[in-house]
Design a protein around this motif. Structure first.
Motif, PDB file in Angstrom:
ATOM      1  N   GLY A   1      58.723  37.024  -7.859  1.00 14.56           N
ATOM      2  CA  GLY A   1      57.692  37.700  -7.082  1.00 14.56           C
ATOM      3  C   GLY A   1      56.408  36.909  -7.108  1.00 14.56           C
ATOM      4  N   ASP A   2      56.115  36.196  -5.993  1.00 22.76           N
ATOM      5  CA  ASP A   2      54.916  35.347  -5.967  1.00 22.76           C
ATOM      6  C   ASP A   2      53.682  36.081  -5.481  1.00 22.76           C
ATOM      7  OD1 ASP A   2      55.645  35.611  -3.387  1.00 22.76           O
ATOM      8  OD2 ASP A   2      55.566  33.479  -2.863  1.00 22.76           O
ATOM      9  N   SER A   3      53.772  37.422  -5.376  1.00 18.42           N
ATOM     10  CA  SER A   3      52.609  38.252  -5.035  1.00 18.42           C
ATOM     11  C   SER A   3      52.750  39.570  -5.787  1.00 18.42           C
ATOM     12  CB  SER A   3      52.534  38.514  -3.530  1.00 18.42           C
ATOM     13  OG  SER A   3      53.583  39.377  -3.112  1.00 18.42           O
ATOM     14  N   PRO A   4      51.643  40.273  -6.036  1.00 22.61           N
ATOM     15  CA  PRO A   4      51.742  41.571  -6.717  1.00 22.61           C
ATOM     16  C   PRO A   4      52.656  42.551  -5.981  1.00 22.61           C
ATOM     17  CG  PRO A   4      49.464  40.818  -6.695  1.00 22.61           C
ATOM     18  CD  PRO A   4      50.231  39.868  -5.819  1.00 22.61           C
ATOM     19  N   GLU A   5      52.568  42.561  -4.628  1.00 24.78           N
ATOM     20  CA  GLU A   5      53.413  43.461  -3.845  1.00 24.78           C
ATOM     21  C   GLU A   5      54.874  43.086  -3.992  1.00 24.78           C
ATOM     22  OE1 GLU A   5      53.631  45.346   0.681  1.00 24.78           O
ATOM     23  OE2 GLU A   5      52.624  43.442   0.342  1.00 24.78           O
ATOM     24  N   GLY A   6      55.167  41.765  -3.989  1.00 26.28           N
ATOM     25  CA  GLY A   6      56.545  41.314  -4.127  1.00 26.28           C
ATOM     26  C   GLY A   6      57.127  41.659  -5.477  1.00 26.28           C
ATOM     27  N   SER A   7      56.358  41.411  -6.552  1.00 27.90           N
ATOM     28  CA  SER A   7      56.834  41.735  -7.900  1.00 27.90           C
ATOM     29  C   SER A   7      57.066  43.231  -8.068  1.00 27.90           C
ATOM     30  CB  SER A   7      55.823  41.245  -8.940  1.00 27.90           C
ATOM     31  OG  SER A   7      55.713  39.836  -8.922  1.00 27.90           O
ATOM     32  N   ALA A   8      56.135  44.029  -7.536  1.00 24.80           N
ATOM     33  CA  ALA A   8      56.267  45.485  -7.645  1.00 24.80           C
ATOM     34  C   ALA A   8      57.511  45.979  -6.912  1.00 24.80           C
ATOM     35  CB  ALA A   8      55.019  46.171  -7.091  1.00 24.80           C
ATOM     36  N   THR A   9      57.780  45.399  -5.741  1.00 19.82           N
ATOM     37  CA  THR A   9      58.963  45.799  -4.975  1.00 19.82           C
ATOM     38  C   THR A   9      60.236  45.452  -5.728  1.00 19.82           C
ATOM     39  OG1 THR A   9      57.791  45.512  -2.879  1.00 19.82           O
ATOM     40  CG2 THR A   9      60.201  45.504  -2.802  1.00 19.82           C
ATOM     41  N   LEU A  10      60.303  44.251  -6.297  1.00 19.30           N
ATOM     42  CA  LEU A  10      61.494  43.839  -7.045  1.00 19.30           C
ATOM     43  C   LEU A  10      61.718  44.740  -8.262  1.00 19.30           C
ATOM     44  CD1 LEU A  10      61.015  39.970  -6.900  1.00 19.30           C
ATOM     45  CD2 LEU A  10      62.829  41.281  -5.791  1.00 19.30           C
ATOM     46  N   ARG A  11      60.666  45.024  -9.008  1.00 21.20           N
ATOM     47  CA  ARG A  11      60.813  45.870 -10.192  1.00 21.20           C
ATOM     48  C   ARG A  11      61.170  47.301  -9.802  1.00 21.20           C
ATOM     49  NH1 ARG A  11      59.600  43.365 -14.816  1.00 21.20           N
ATOM     50  NH2 ARG A  11      58.335  41.457 -14.742  1.00 21.20           N
ATOM     51  N   HIS A  12      60.697  47.726  -8.646  1.00 22.56           N
ATOM     52  CA  HIS A  12      61.060  49.059  -8.154  1.00 22.56           C
ATOM     53  C   HIS A  12      62.559  49.156  -7.935  1.00 22.56           C
ATOM     54  CE1 HIS A  12      59.794  52.945  -6.637  1.00 22.56           C
ATOM     55  NE2 HIS A  12      60.624  52.792  -5.610  1.00 22.56           N
ATOM     56  N   PHE A  13      63.178  48.027  -7.591  1.00 24.43           N
ATOM     57  CA  PHE A  13      64.625  47.987  -7.390  1.00 24.43           C
ATOM     58  C   PHE A  13      65.355  47.504  -8.642  1.00 24.43           C
ATOM     59  CE2 PHE A  13      63.279  48.459  -3.057  1.00 24.43           C
ATOM     60  CZ  PHE A  13      64.323  49.123  -2.435  1.00 24.43           C
ATOM     61  N   ARG A  14      64.723  47.699  -9.779  1.00 24.84           N
ATOM     62  CA  ARG A  14      65.318  47.496 -11.107  1.00 24.84           C
ATOM     63  C   ARG A  14      65.533  46.036 -11.501  1.00 24.84           C
ATOM     64  NH1 ARG A  14      67.187  52.432 -13.058  1.00 24.84           N
ATOM     65  NH2 ARG A  14      65.866  54.031 -12.124  1.00 24.84           N
ATOM     66  N   PHE A  15      64.812  45.102 -10.911  1.00 25.43           N
ATOM     67  CA  PHE A  15      64.833  43.741 -11.422  1.00 25.43           C
ATOM     68  C   PHE A  15      64.082  43.704 -12.752  1.00 25.43           C
ATOM     69  CE2 PHE A  15      66.197  42.677  -7.253  1.00 25.43           C
ATOM     70  CZ  PHE A  15      66.726  41.396  -7.293  1.00 25.43           C
ATOM     71  N   ASN A  16      64.601  42.917 -13.691  1.00 25.41           N
ATOM     72  CA  ASN A  16      63.994  42.796 -15.017  1.00 25.41           C
ATOM     73  C   ASN A  16      63.705  41.326 -15.330  1.00 25.41           C
ATOM     74  OD1 ASN A  16      64.268  45.635 -15.790  1.00 25.41           O
ATOM     75  ND2 ASN A  16      66.461  45.231 -15.876  1.00 25.41           N
ATOM     76  N   ASP A  17      62.925  41.102 -16.382  1.00 26.52           N
ATOM     77  CA  ASP A  17      62.652  39.741 -16.831  1.00 26.52           C
ATOM     78  C   ASP A  17      63.963  39.092 -17.278  1.00 26.52           C
ATOM     79  OD1 ASP A  17      59.872  39.957 -16.429  1.00 26.52           O
ATOM     80  OD2 ASP A  17      59.646  40.990 -18.350  1.00 26.52           O
ATOM     81  N   SER A  18      64.185  37.856 -16.812  1.00 20.45           N
ATOM     82  CA  SER A  18      65.432  37.161 -17.159  1.00 20.45           C
ATOM     83  C   SER A  18      65.290  36.284 -18.391  1.00 20.45           C
ATOM     84  CB  SER A  18      65.879  36.295 -15.975  1.00 20.45           C
ATOM     85  OG  SER A  18      64.966  35.212 -15.787  1.00 20.45           O
ATOM     86  N   GLY A  19      64.042  35.948 -18.764  1.00 23.33           N
ATOM     87  CA  GLY A  19      63.841  35.003 -19.846  1.00 23.33           C
ATOM     88  C   GLY A  19      64.007  33.566 -19.386  1.00 23.33           C
ATOM     89  N   ARG A  20      64.200  33.368 -18.093  1.00 21.23           N
ATOM     90  CA  ARG A  20      64.379  32.031 -17.534  1.00 21.23           C
ATOM     91  C   ARG A  20      63.225  31.736 -16.572  1.00 21.23           C
ATOM     92  NH1 ARG A  20      70.609  31.243 -15.751  1.00 21.23           N
ATOM     93  NH2 ARG A  20      70.264  29.154 -16.624  1.00 21.23           N
ATOM     94  N   THR A  21      63.001  30.461 -16.328  1.00 28.51           N
ATOM     95  CA  THR A  21      61.964  30.044 -15.386  1.00 28.51           C
ATOM     96  C   THR A  21      62.544  29.014 -14.433  1.00 28.51           C
ATOM     97  OG1 THR A  21      61.189  28.244 -16.800  1.00 28.51           O
ATOM     98  CG2 THR A  21      60.135  30.411 -17.097  1.00 28.51           C
ATOM     99  N   ASP A  22      61.858  28.846 -13.295  1.00 28.48           N
ATOM    100  CA  ASP A  22      62.258  27.764 -12.399  1.00 28.48           C
ATOM    101  C   ASP A  22      61.606  26.473 -12.901  1.00 28.48           C
ATOM    102  OD1 ASP A  22      59.604  27.650 -11.550  1.00 28.48           O
ATOM    103  OD2 ASP A  22      59.959  28.767  -9.710  1.00 28.48           O
ATOM    104  N   PRO A  23      61.916  25.320 -12.303  1.00 28.84           N
ATOM    105  CA  PRO A  23      61.356  24.047 -12.799  1.00 28.84           C
ATOM    106  C   PRO A  23      59.841  23.978 -12.789  1.00 28.84           C
ATOM    107  CG  PRO A  23      63.249  23.622 -11.391  1.00 28.84           C
ATOM    108  CD  PRO A  23      62.954  25.093 -11.265  1.00 28.84           C
TER     109      PRO A  23
END
Length: 276
Positions: free
Chosen positions: A212-234
């Motif tokens: 989620g590269d924006s607050p709205e995007g992150s909030a939407t993803l978490r609303h649909f039960r996305f969680n922290d993966s412990g991984r990062t992109d490059p």
């Protein structure tokens, strides 16, 4: 909400009313002035109520309904490319994104309102698991990952790893209203429906990543039960994840937010151009 010109006119009107009331009070007394102000206020409220009822009457039922479909039309694709070029981040080159959409047209869903106006789009990429592991370990760059390491249709339909790249509402800057936020949620619901319709879920379930590269995007993803993966992109951006996603989980998610789907007609259409 009042526009600046209307707000200015309202302030001038209130000042004028106060001056008139003061003049009447000096001539006929405050009781008469108060009575006149009450009558004027009542007439004003009646006018506001009438205007509101008329504005509601002009909203047809079909205008509150939406249409979601995949793949995008040629006109949709042109609009998506313009949005990607103007708003896109440095992560995914717009030309690469366009090429990816043509290679897998079934990974993009478009949302239109009841007036036929484009609301936005959402898309995802399909990857082999080992490729995505190398991406998270920094062995594949962000640019290379989304340029030529994704799966094309029809191989994409059996991919074990999906990456939700975009949930984009065209007027997200100018419209931060409740309706706008609902349209963003409807885009996410439509993308989940698309995945449910076109992806073959492996026995171990799908793994769905996103960032989620924006607050709205992150909030939407978490609303649909996305969680922290412990991984990062490059680039070090933390990735969110849905793990072991099976059809039953997708069905449960779609049913839970069925109030969104009830306002939307979803269609899988023939692509205007087949890959290859």
């Amino acid at each position: 909400m009042l526009s600046p010109p209307r707000l200015f006119a309202s302030i001038i009107g209130l000042i004028s009313l106060a001056l008139v009331a003061h003049d009447i009070a000096k001539r006929a007394g405050w009781m008469v002035a108060a009575a006149i102000i009450i009558v004027i206020a009542a007439l004003f409220l009646m006018l506001v109520a009438t205007a509101f009822r008329r504005s509601r009457a002009t909203i047809k039922d079909h205008e509150l309904f939406y249409e979601a479909y995949a793949p995008p039309t040629q006109a949709d694709q042109a609009q998506i490319e313009k949005a990607a070029a103007f708003f896109g981040s440095n992560a995914i080159n717009p030309a690469d994104a366009a090429a990816a959409s043509e290679s897998d047209p079934f990974s993009t869903v478009v949302l239109r309102d009841g007036m036929g106006q484009a609301v936005g789009f959402a898309d995802y990429y399909c990857f082999d698991r080992d490729v995505f592991d190398r991406y998270c370990n920094g062995r594949i760059s962000v640019t290379d990952m989304f340029a030529d390491n994704f799966l094309s249709h029809p191989a994409a339909r059996t991919a074990p790893v999906l990456y939700v790249s975009t949930i984009f509402r065209y007027d997200f800057i100018s419209d931060q209203s409740f309706r706008g936020r609902c349209e963003t949620a409807l885009l996410a619901w439509s993308l989940a429906r698309l995945i449910r319709e076109v992806q073959e879920v492996p026995p171990e379930g799908l793994t769905i990543y996103s960032y989620g590269d924006s607050p709205e995007g992150s909030a939407t993803l978490r609303h649909f039960r996305f969680n922290d993966s412990g991984r990062t992109d490059p680039k070090g951006n933390p990735l969110l994840v849905l793990e072991n996603v099976r059809r039953e989980q997708l069905d449960t998610m779609l049913a839970k937010y069925g109030f969104l789907g009830n306002q939307c007609n979803f269609t899988i259409r023939k692509p205007y151009r087949l890959p290859g």
